[in-house]
Design an enzyme around this catalytic site. Structure first.
Site, mmCIF file in Angstrom:
data_model
loop_
_atom_site.group_PDB
_atom_site.id
_atom_site.type_symbol
_atom_site.label_atom_id
_atom_site.label_comp_id
_atom_site.label_asym_id
_atom_site.label_seq_id
_atom_site.Cartn_x
_atom_site.Cartn_y
_atom_site.Cartn_z
ATOM 1 N N ARG A 1 -3.979 8.391 -5.410
ATOM 2 C CA ARG A 1 -4.673 7.396 -6.261
ATOM 3 C C ARG A 1 -4.900 8.015 -7.820
ATOM 4 N NH1 ARG A 1 -8.508 3.499 -4.721
ATOM 5 N NH2 ARG A 1 -8.805 1.935 -6.336
ATOM 6 N N ARG B 1 -16.923 -0.319 -1.141
ATOM 7 C CA ARG B 1 -16.007 -0.902 -0.260
ATOM 8 C C ARG B 1 -16.485 -1.950 0.321
ATOM 9 N NH1 ARG B 1 -12.458 2.592 2.528
ATOM 10 N NH2 ARG B 1 -14.050 4.512 2.084
ATOM 11 N N LYS C 1 0.790 -1.231 -0.028
ATOM 12 C CA LYS C 1 0.101 0.133 0.122
ATOM 13 C C LYS C 1 0.882 1.302 -0.065
ATOM 14 C CE LYS C 1 -4.081 2.218 1.918
ATOM 15 N NZ LYS C 1 -3.749 3.340 1.560
ATOM 16 N N ARG D 1 -8.701 10.246 -7.414
ATOM 17 C CA ARG D 1 -9.704 9.562 -6.547
ATOM 18 C C ARG D 1 -11.113 9.987 -6.547
ATOM 19 N NH1 ARG D 1 -12.272 9.018 -1.793
ATOM 20 N NH2 ARG D 1 -12.169 7.052 -0.632
ATOM 21 N N GLU E 1 -1.366 4.314 -8.128
ATOM 22 C CA GLU E 1 -0.957 5.415 -7.251
ATOM 23 C C GLU E 1 0.203 6.123 -7.978
ATOM 24 O OE1 GLU E 1 -1.568 6.045 -3.503
ATOM 25 O OE2 GLU E 1 -3.621 4.879 -3.792
#
Length: 527
Positions: free
Chosen positions: A216, A387, A211, A231, A260
């Site tokens: 993003r 999510r 990560k 994002r 990213e």
């Protein structure tokens, strides 16, 4: 449709607690709109103006004219008036914009003025969130709500979907697909305190991604045309020449990539997020992160611009040369990604079959200076805008994205600066924010200067000690845990809270919820 009728619907929705009743009210209003009024009217019901930038700020909404006695405004008329206001530019624009704004408000009744103020301020709190509007569109158009929600994810615009549903029904909604060049809401990850709990959510075998603490990005390529989106789906192509150069060097003609962009120091370790986001004036040399070298195209672009290297690292592929991949299992998407993208542009990834391997991957990511890992179910499709439990992020600390509700003036060395932040989590049932505590930790002098200007601009009440602000600014907060507390209305408080960064890529509606805080308090996986 009379604007007064839409204002009455907005007020009724705000006064209604039941979800079904709200949906019925919204659906009835949508049915009453003329076809040409649907884009603006659907936005008004969601609390949004169709025009993203109007030039009307908080100060412009002071000293408004008295309300009209009789209603004369229509939805179409209001939309045209806002269009005219938004189009004002150049010398004398402030006076001209004020003249047009006052003309609109002078024609509005008291109820209509309340709705207009809420729309211009972007803080219409009536409980009509996007999920409710999607249900209402489905009810009004008599189409399956699943069709509306999928179209909304792919189109990224409620107004566009409402027009399609109300004019063309299910057939029009089925026409929405992933369109190269049009961003779609990214798939999001839940949070877990440990990799063990993450694996419980995803199952095994699983894939563990590094990560990165970057920006993003979603990159669309169609032949020579390349666009980079944030994002929040803003076009940031002009700010990322290295990303454009790296994707242009790939062999595929059509791509939609998820990843990213991050700045690296000379040793290959990530720069602090603030430096990545501001493109600080440092160059990097070819180096490694997560076992991959910086792509030559990235460095070449950086040499031309003289700016900090922002290296893209991709972890998903949503479209490849005419074929949509979002419904394919992760394992298939990632195999296509590995075949289409240079290895120097791939996020570090390993497949694991248990906690020991996942734990080792997490430790390696932290040792490399990265933010943590994302544990992924390789059988799951790309669930745009959702999510779910298919992706679970693990960081070495608790973090939440909260909203600033008020700020206290500092003392001593911080005299004259707004310092101590009042932090709130979103209550998804009411749309309001629940205070969880305060913090002034983690604030540099630069951040203190920035936030003083920012929160004075958002101020709704300026006291000698506390400045109350519009709940718009999202801030990422790290903390050691959640404890029971009778001091705050949610019955909980954050332990040792400190500022990580401000999240300008998130709106208040995307902040973490009080349910997320309760989950951490009880030791459950959050998301």
């Amino acid at each position: 449709m009379r604007f007064l009728d839409l204002a009455a619907t907005s007020a009724a929705v705000g006064a209604t607690s039941g979800r079904r009743a709200k949906v019925e009210l919204l659906a009835a209003a949508l049915r009453s709109l003329d076809p040409a009024e649907v884009p603006a009217g659907a936005g008004y019901l969601a609390g949004e103006l169709r025009q993203r930038q109007t030039g009307v700020g908080w100060a412009g909404l002071r000293d408004l004219p008295p309300p009209a006695a009789e209603p004369t405004l229509t939805v179409a008329g209001v939309d045209a008036a806002v269009d005219e206001i938004a189009a004002v530019h150049g010398p004398g624009s402030q006076a001209r914009r004020r003249e047009l704004l006052h003309r609109l408000f002078a024609a509005a009744t008291a109820d209509e003025q309340r709705l207009l103020v809420g729309l211009f301020r972007g803080e219409l709190r009536q409980g009509a969130q996007a999920g409710l509007l999607a249900d209402a569109v489905a009810r009004a158009a008599e189409v399956p709500v699943t069709a509306v929600r999928r179209a909304l994810l792919l189109a990224g615009d409620l107004r566009t979907v409402a027009v399609a549903a109300l004019s063309g029904g299910a057939a029009a909604l089925a026409g929405f697909g992933l369109q190269v060049g049009r961003p779609l809401a990214p798939m999001l990850a839940q949070s877990a305190p440990t990799v063990d709990e993450a694996l419980t959510a995803t199952g095994v075998p699983a894939v563990v991604d590094v990560k990165l603490d970057g920006i993003r990005i979603q990159v669309h390529r169609s032949g020579p045309d390349i666009a980079v989106f944030s994002r929040s789906l803003d076009d940031i192509t002009a700010r990322m020449p290295e990303v454009v150069a790296a994707v242009r060097a790939l062999p595929a003609r059509e791509l939609v990539l998820d990843g990213e962009a991050i700045g690296l120091d000379a040793t290959g370790r990530p720069l602090p997020f603030q430096q990545t986001s501001s493109r600080a004036a440092r160059r990097t040399t070819p180096s490694t992160t997560g076992g991959t070298a910086v792509a030559p195209a990235v460095l070449a672009a950086a040499e031309r611009t003289g700016e900090t290297v922002l290296t893209p690292y991709f972890f998903d592929l949503l479209h490849l040369d005419g074929t949509d991949l979002i419904d394919r299992p992760g394992r298939e998407r990632w195999a296509a990604l590995a075949a289409a993208v240079d290895p120097t542009l791939l996020v570090g990834r390993i497949e694991v079959d248990g906690p020991a391997q996942a734990g080792a991957a997490f430790a390696a990511a932290i040792d490399a200076g990265q933010e943590g890992v994302v544990v992924k179910d390789p059988a799951a499709p790309y669930d745009a805008g959702r999510r779910g439990s298919a992706w679970v992020k693990v960081k070495p600390r608790h973090t939440l994205d909260l909203v600033v509700l008020a700020v206290e003036w500092g003392s001593g060395r911080r005299q004259g600066w707004l310092s101590n932040l009042h932090l709130g989590a979103r209550d998804p049932r009411t749309g309001e924010f629940v205070m969880l505590g305060k913090t002034f930790k983690g604030l540099s002098d630069e951040l203190l200067r920035w936030q003083t200007a920012r929160f004075l601009d958002l101020a709704v009440e300026r006291g000698d000690w506390v400045v109350r602000v519009r709940p718009e600014q999202v801030v990422e907060i790290a903390f050691d845990g959640v404890q029971t507390s009778s001091r705050y209305p949610g019955g909980m408080a954050l332990r040792f809270a400190r500022v990580v960064r401000y999240r300008d890529d998130k709106t208040a509606a995307e902040a973490d919820t009080i349910d997320d805080v309760r989950a951490i308090h009880s030791g459950r996986v959050t998301g």
